[in-house]
Scaffold this motif. Structure first.
Motif, PDB file in Angstrom:
ATOM      1  N   UNK A 143     -46.792 -15.887  28.113  1.00  0.00           N
ATOM      2  CA  UNK A 143     -46.811 -17.002  27.178  1.00  0.00           C
ATOM      3  C   UNK A 143     -46.802 -16.555  25.726  1.00  0.00           C
ATOM      4  N   UNK A 144     -47.348 -15.364  25.458  1.00  0.00           N
ATOM      5  CA  UNK A 144     -47.392 -14.852  24.095  1.00  0.00           C
ATOM      6  C   UNK A 144     -46.068 -14.199  23.702  1.00  0.00           C
ATOM      7  N   UNK A 145     -45.458 -13.450  24.612  1.00  0.00           N
ATOM      8  CA  UNK A 145     -44.309 -12.622  24.245  1.00  0.00           C
ATOM      9  C   UNK A 145     -42.970 -13.355  24.348  1.00  0.00           C
ATOM     10  N   UNK A 146     -42.856 -14.340  25.222  1.00  0.00           N
ATOM     11  CA  UNK A 146     -41.560 -15.005  25.420  1.00  0.00           C
ATOM     12  C   UNK A 146     -41.016 -15.626  24.135  1.00  0.00           C
ATOM     13  N   UNK A 147     -41.830 -16.333  23.324  1.00  0.00           N
ATOM     14  CA  UNK A 147     -41.260 -16.896  22.086  1.00  0.00           C
ATOM     15  C   UNK A 147     -40.712 -15.844  21.135  1.00  0.00           C
ATOM     16  N   UNK A 148     -41.168 -14.596  21.272  1.00  0.00           N
ATOM     17  CA  UNK A 148     -40.739 -13.529  20.377  1.00  0.00           C
ATOM     18  C   UNK A 148     -39.405 -12.903  20.796  1.00  0.00           C
ATOM     19  N   UNK A 149     -38.976 -13.163  22.020  1.00  0.00           N
ATOM     20  CA  UNK A 149     -37.859 -12.417  22.612  1.00  0.00           C
ATOM     21  C   UNK A 149     -36.550 -12.609  21.849  1.00  0.00           C
ATOM     22  N   UNK A 150     -36.210 -13.838  21.507  1.00  0.00           N
ATOM     23  CA  UNK A 150     -34.953 -14.092  20.823  1.00  0.00           C
ATOM     24  C   UNK A 150     -34.881 -13.397  19.478  1.00  0.00           C
ATOM     25  N   UNK A 151     -35.976 -13.407  18.722  1.00  0.00           N
ATOM     26  CA  UNK A 151     -35.995 -12.743  17.421  1.00  0.00           C
ATOM     27  C   UNK A 151     -35.816 -11.234  17.584  1.00  0.00           C
ATOM     28  N   UNK A 152     -36.453 -10.647  18.597  1.00  0.00           N
ATOM     29  CA  UNK A 152     -36.303  -9.209  18.834  1.00  0.00           C
ATOM     30  C   UNK A 152     -34.848  -8.845  19.132  1.00  0.00           C
ATOM     31  N   UNK A 153     -34.172  -9.679  19.931  1.00  0.00           N
ATOM     32  CA  UNK A 153     -32.773  -9.412  20.222  1.00  0.00           C
ATOM     33  C   UNK A 153     -31.909  -9.453  18.979  1.00  0.00           C
ATOM     34  N   UNK A 154     -32.144 -10.434  18.113  1.00  0.00           N
ATOM     35  CA  UNK A 154     -31.377 -10.520  16.879  1.00  0.00           C
ATOM     36  C   UNK A 154     -31.700  -9.370  15.923  1.00  0.00           C
ATOM     37  N   UNK A 155     -32.925  -8.958  15.927  1.00  0.00           N
ATOM     38  CA  UNK A 155     -33.366  -7.942  14.957  1.00  0.00           C
ATOM     39  C   UNK A 155     -32.910  -6.534  15.335  1.00  0.00           C
ATOM     40  N   UNK A 156     -33.014  -6.171  16.615  1.00  0.00           N
ATOM     41  CA  UNK A 156     -32.747  -4.796  17.036  1.00  0.00           C
ATOM     42  C   UNK A 156     -31.495  -4.636  17.894  1.00  0.00           C
ATOM     43  N   UNK A 208     -27.801 -20.151  19.053  1.00  0.00           N
ATOM     44  CA  UNK A 208     -29.151 -20.554  19.438  1.00  0.00           C
ATOM     45  C   UNK A 208     -29.409 -20.380  20.937  1.00  0.00           C
ATOM     46  N   UNK A 209     -28.488 -19.742  21.654  1.00  0.00           N
ATOM     47  CA  UNK A 209     -28.656 -19.599  23.095  1.00  0.00           C
ATOM     48  C   UNK A 209     -29.902 -18.788  23.429  1.00  0.00           C
ATOM     49  N   UNK A 210     -30.162 -17.702  22.683  1.00  0.00           N
ATOM     50  CA  UNK A 210     -31.345 -16.887  22.978  1.00  0.00           C
ATOM     51  C   UNK A 210     -32.624 -17.679  22.747  1.00  0.00           C
ATOM     52  N   UNK A 211     -32.633 -18.513  21.694  1.00  0.00           N
ATOM     53  CA  UNK A 211     -33.821 -19.342  21.446  1.00  0.00           C
ATOM     54  C   UNK A 211     -33.971 -20.398  22.541  1.00  0.00           C
ATOM     55  N   UNK A 212     -32.849 -20.963  22.976  1.00  0.00           N
ATOM     56  CA  UNK A 212     -32.897 -21.922  24.078  1.00  0.00           C
ATOM     57  C   UNK A 212     -33.399 -21.255  25.354  1.00  0.00           C
ATOM     58  N   UNK A 213     -32.975 -20.018  25.594  1.00  0.00           N
ATOM     59  CA  UNK A 213     -33.467 -19.279  26.751  1.00  0.00           C
ATOM     60  C   UNK A 213     -34.966 -19.070  26.692  1.00  0.00           C
ATOM     61  N   UNK A 214     -35.503 -18.839  25.494  1.00  0.00           N
ATOM     62  CA  UNK A 214     -36.957 -18.696  25.357  1.00  0.00           C
ATOM     63  C   UNK A 214     -37.662 -19.987  25.732  1.00  0.00           C
TER      64      UNK A 214
END
Length: 532
Positions: free
Chosen positions: A54-67, A382-388
């Motif tokens: 629950x803590x890490x899933x919202x962060x996933x899309x940003x990590x993909x865009x960043x790195x 926004x697909x990665x954010x939707x996936x989150x």
């Protein structure tokens, strides 16, 4: 089909991470005996994993865009293998719970990153077929978990359920480096710290309340405070995301009705899926006395039916759209759950197996069209954010569903048992229970055991009836999904008000320096050149 091998690599990695959610549940009683701990404490093996997700899933899309998505995927698969190795080496309950949190951090990132990459490597006309393969991880992995876990626990060692991930993770990372296109880092923007704190703490509080509500009491101060804090934090998160220029999760995505409707349906289906797996397993083991592996074998055909139907559902989506595969699939799920509401103590296992097959086929037919139809309404970047959002809803809805249904099961069981126990005024009121020569006290105990099983099954019947009602409600919601048709030349014809976005290989953000740079290999480079 140049995207077939990359897709298989992605599905294998996601399958590994989601399988771990249910495979560990089978081993919990054995772990309790090995570590000599209580039932309440050992449940934290599962609870800690869920809370960390629950803590890490919202962060996933940003990590993909960043790195970069490929880099984050490879590191997550290796991190999951490392966390699994630590879990297998755990020396007590505390160390195992800590290592489960370590394992959950990459485990929560993998499904979100996988979904975003699928939409970047698969041509738009094949996205339904590809999502059918993707769904093997979403639905098939949880269904096959009890069988595999039961075998390893009963005939090998419970630590192997963790160690088995190590070689799979290493090989999966190597395959990802060789087969996946190179997605360069994109423009992730400034990290939304306030939004992350709000959504992470809110989901943590909500999931903790749902996990511990049964043991702490649903009206206890701790549970009520956690629920209130969770609701207020999530409301604050929405306010923050609407105010900041670069939100962590863009809540404006809910303006797309098709996506919002799909999230609701995914939540309802998650309740039906995980509650079905949970309570059928309880029925087989606690009522009919099967071992973990035997119960898993009874449930295995359900997973196989899902695996067979899932790719077919993807092809149907490419031809018919989301509406009718989802409606028919949810009808099968509701029918199976309704039939399960008629079970008794000695219901034949073959009958239960066929009902589970029906339910698995319905899940396989409905899940991916619903998810794919929702994502089709979302802008490509926004697909990665939707996936989150999809993953958060799945985790929260399954935890909420099992918690609420368990509370209902316990309450109904207690009320029914209290009514029947009133018949036990004295031992003489009990009919002959047991062989001649047995004392009335032992006969009374045997009678009590039989009544207790009957009462438990009656309570389970009501749980399955509620699950059937939830599935019927979802079926009516599925009628609101869009039914697409093919236009001339094979392109999709959508209503002009909300066209399907280009999803063949979109960039995370439609900007000149998008995530897929010139020179990327494989299908990504080809699609990028095509857009130019």
């Amino acid at each position: 089909m140049r995207w077939g091998v990359p897709l298989a690599v992605l599905v294998a990695g996601m399958f590994m991470s989601i399988l771990d959610v249910t495979i560990v549940n089978v081993a919990i009683p054995t772990i309790q005996n090995d570590f000599g701990t209580t039932v309440e404490d050992v449940q934290w093996i599962a609870n800690a994993y869920t809370l960390a997700l629950g803590v890490v899933v919202p962060l996933s899309g940003w990590l993909g865009d960043r790195f970069g998505y490929t880099r984050v995927y490879v590191m997550s698969v290796l991190g999951f293998a490392f966390g699994s190795a630590l879990c297998g080496l755990a020396w007590d309950l505390t160390s195992l719970v800590v290592f489960r949190i370590v394992q959950a951090i990459p485990g929560g990132i993998i499904p979100v990153i996988t979904l975003a990459m699928v939409y970047r490597i698969v041509p738009k006309e094949k996205i339904g077929t590809a999502m059918g393969m993707y769904g093997l991880g979403v639905v098939f992995a949880p269904a096959v978990g009890p069988t595999l876990g039961g075998y390893l626990v009963e005939y090998v060692d419970w630590r192997l359920i963790f160690f088995i991930n190590v070689p799979i993770g290493v090989l999966g990372a190597i395959a990802a480096v060789l087969a996946l296109p190179a997605f360069a880092p994109g423009r992730a923007g400034r990290f939304d710290t306030l939004g992350f704190v709000a959504v992470a703490s809110g989901l943590f509080a909500l999931l903790l309340a749902l996990s511990e509500g049964e043991s702490w009491g649903w009206t206890s101060y701790r549970v009520v405070i956690l629920l209130l804090y969770g609701a207020l934090s999530l409301a604050l998160f929405v306010v923050i995301e609407l105010a900041v220029a670069e939100p962590l999760l863009d809540v404006r995505i809910f303006r797309h009705w098709q996506f919002t409707n799909s999230l609701v349906l995914i939540g309802l289906m998650s309740v039906a899926l995980f509650s079905g797996l949970f309570y059928v397993s309880l029925l087989l083991q606690q009522v009919q006395g099967l071992g973990a592996f035997e119960a898993g074998l009874v449930m295995l055909p359900q997973a196989l039916a899902t695996a067979v139907v899932m790719p077919i559902s993807g092809r149907l989506y490419d031809r018919l759209g989301a509406r009718w595969p989802a409606v028919v699939g949810l009808f099968l799920v509701a029918l199976a759950a309704y039939q399960l509401s008629g079970i008794v103590v000695d219901t034949p296992r073959q009958h239960i197996t066929w009902l589970l097959v029906l339910q698995g086929a319905g899940m396989g037919l409905a899940m991916m069209p619903i998810m794919t139809g929702g994502l089709a309404a979302v802008p490509p970047h926004l697909v990665s954010r939707a996936g989150a959002f999809n993953n958060v809803v799945q985790r929260t809805a399954s935890a909420l569903g099992v918690a609420v249904l368990t509370a209902m099961l316990t309450s109904h069981q207690a009320q029914t048992m209290a009514g029947r126990a009133a018949l036990l005024t004295d031992a003489a009121a009990v009919p002959d229970a047991g062989p001649p020569g047995v004392s009335p006290l032992l006969g009374l105990y045997a009678w009590y055991q039989r009544v207790d099983l009957q009462v438990y099954v009656v309570a389970l019947q009501d749980v399955f009836l509620v699950t059937a009602s939830i599935s019927v409600l979802a079926m009516f919601g599925a009628l609101l999904l869009r039914s697409t048709v093919r236009a001339a030349g094979g392109a999709r014809q959508e209503p002009p008000a909300e066209p399907v976005p280009e999803v063949s290989i979109p960039s995370p953000r439609p900007a000149p320096d998008a995530d897929i740079p010139e020179g990327s290999r494989g299908t990504v480079a080809g699609a990028d050149a095509g857009r130019r």
